[in-house]
Design an enzyme around this catalytic site. Structure first.
Site, PDB file in Angstrom:
ATOM      1  N   GLY A 107       0.832  -1.209   0.000  1.00  0.00           N
ATOM      2  CA  GLY A 107       0.000   0.000   0.000  1.00  0.00           C
ATOM      3  C   GLY A 107       0.861   1.251   0.000  1.00  0.00           C
ATOM      4  N   LYS A 141       3.532  -0.494  -9.788  1.00  0.00           N
ATOM      5  CA  LYS A 141       3.538   0.971  -9.600  1.00  0.00           C
ATOM      6  C   LYS A 141       4.967   1.515  -9.622  1.00  0.00           C
ATOM      7  CE  LYS A 141       5.125   1.143  -5.257  1.00  0.00           C
ATOM      8  NZ  LYS A 141       6.274   1.935  -4.764  1.00  0.00           N
ATOM      9  N   ASN A 160      11.726   5.434  -7.105  1.00  0.00           N
ATOM     10  CA  ASN A 160      11.467   5.085  -8.508  1.00  0.00           C
ATOM     11  C   ASN A 160      11.088   6.324  -9.317  1.00  0.00           C
ATOM     12  OD1 ASN A 160      11.650   2.009  -8.693  1.00  0.00           O
ATOM     13  ND2 ASN A 160      10.494   2.346  -6.814  1.00  0.00           N
TER      14      ASN A 160
END
Ligand SMILES: NC(=O)C1=CN([C@@H]2O[C@H](COP(=O)(O)OP(=O)(O)OC[C@H]3O[C@@H](n4cnc5c(N)ncnc54)[C@H](O)[C@@H]3O)[C@@H](O)[C@H]2O)C=CC1
Ligand SMILES: O=C(CO)COP(=O)(O)O
Length: 341
Positions: A137, A192, A257
């Protein structure tokens, strides 16, 4: 015989330290293991993790243990928070050390490099027959460590274990939901990271806010398409583990990232960008595995594939963008996304 309420956290980087501190503050007897005995000794004496979480005062009750066997002995739950490239080898090390009734959890995001196997598949193969759960999450370690409000989700096929682990973590400033779609929860957390590079590149190139929103939305579409093909539940991907973490990582500059993408978009070489970040940047390995899985299932995921190509230096960010924008015009949803295939 393991003590159900005792937690051993493996991996003393930013997320392992933040989760161990959270559990210890919640009153869970918690041990933190890291591979660097000197760094652990320094943490024990200063009650700080200077390298990964400077500024956080670690709770007095947190115990540091540099011997893996001692760290996991008698622990009810072993929570693995090492980078994905070290995940399989730590499972191999754990296999002969664990008590028969110790459960396994992980907060690592990614796949087995080189095979595209999910981390839950590795756990099932190497540590079979134990309750197993993933914690995932939108949760930057720095904010969790600072006690800023956050929400995560804990998925396990074993509902009572998901609930047990969620309550170990749940706190006034930390909501821990639970669910039973392990594959979906893992897929969102892994993908993600790749998509955050895409929005980072676009923002590094100063392409504007429309580009960012377009990439997040079409990235979400890639996550849903791959997820549905693999058997994930769409609502998992629309929840904290998918959309929630996608939004956080694509827009928040604490994301390593995203920061990799920002640097690439500004023309910094990948090795230099990773060196400057100085912490794990999972997308560098995960992009290959997302494309591997997509190819296996006959899916074309242009944003993920573009990120993979940029990370490998096969195309420049400018060429990658041109290829994305130059794709054929088509309906937003050529096939009903949620219809059975
Ligand atoms: N930092 C964050 O905000 C969050 C991180 N995660 C995930 O948690 C995982 C770990 O990330 P971070 O703690 O952030 O990374 P980090 O870069 O802060 O720390 C990595 C830690 O792993 C250790 N490590 C590296 N190779 C190892 C090996 N072979 N054996 C044992 N330990 C090894 C390093 O010594 C270091 O202590 C990643 O998969 C990341 O995606 C998930 C949610 C939030
Ligand atoms: O997973 C994270 C937040 O949920 C951390 O993201 P980064 O690894 O990109 O820093």
């Amino acid at each position: 015989m393991a003590e159900a309420s005792t937690l051993a956290v493996l991996g003393a980087g930013s997320w392992g330290t933040a989760l161990a501190a959270l559990a210890a503050r919640n009153g869970t007897p918690t041990r933190l293991w890291g591979r660097d005995a000197r760094a652990l000794a320094e943490m024990a004496s200063s009650r700080r993790n200077q390298r990964y979480l400077p500024g956080l005062a670690l709770p007095e009750s947190l115990v540091y243990e540099s011997d893996l066997a001692a760290a996991v002995r008698g622990a009810g739950v072993v929570l693995i928070v090492v980078p994905s490239h070290a995940f399989a080898s730590i499972l191999d090390e754990l296999a002969p050390l664990l008590d028969a009734d110790t459960a396994i959890a992980w907060a690592t995001k990614g796949f087995e490099p080189g095979t595209g196997r999910f981390l839950h598949e590795l756990v099932a193969e190497k540590l079979p027959g134990r309750p197993a759960a993933v914690i995932t999450g939108p949760s930057f370690a720095k904010e969790v460590a600072a006690g800023m409000p956050s929400a995560v989700t804990v998925h396990s096929e074993d509902a009572s274990f998901a609930q047990h682990l969620a309550s170990m973590l749940h706190a006034p400033d930390f909501r821990a939901y639970s669910g039973n779609d392990v594959l979906g929860a893992e897929l969102g957390g892994a993908m993600k990271n790749v998509l955050a590079v895409a929005t980072g590149v676009a923002d590094g190139m100063e392409l504007g806010l429309n580009a960012r929103a377009g990439l997040i939305t079409r990235g979400m579409n890639e996550m849903l398409r791959l997820g549905v093909a693999l058997g994930a539940r769409p609502e998992t991907l629309m929840g904290l583990s998918g959309l929630g973490d996608l939004v956080l990582t694509c827009t928040g500059d604490l994301s390593r990232n995203r920061r990799l993408g920002l640097a690439l978009g500004k023309g910094v070489a990948i090795d230099e960008a990773v060196r400057q970040i100085g912490q794990v940047v999972e997308s560098v390995l995960t992009a290959d595995e997302v494309v591997r899985l997509a190819t296996k299932h006959g899916l074309d995921l242009p944003i993920s594939a573009g990120v993979r190509a940029v990370l490998h230096g096969e195309v420049t960010p400018v060429e990658g963008l041109k290829a994305l924008m130059g794709r054929e015009q088509k309906p937003e949803y050529p096939k009903g996304l949620f219809e059975p295939r």
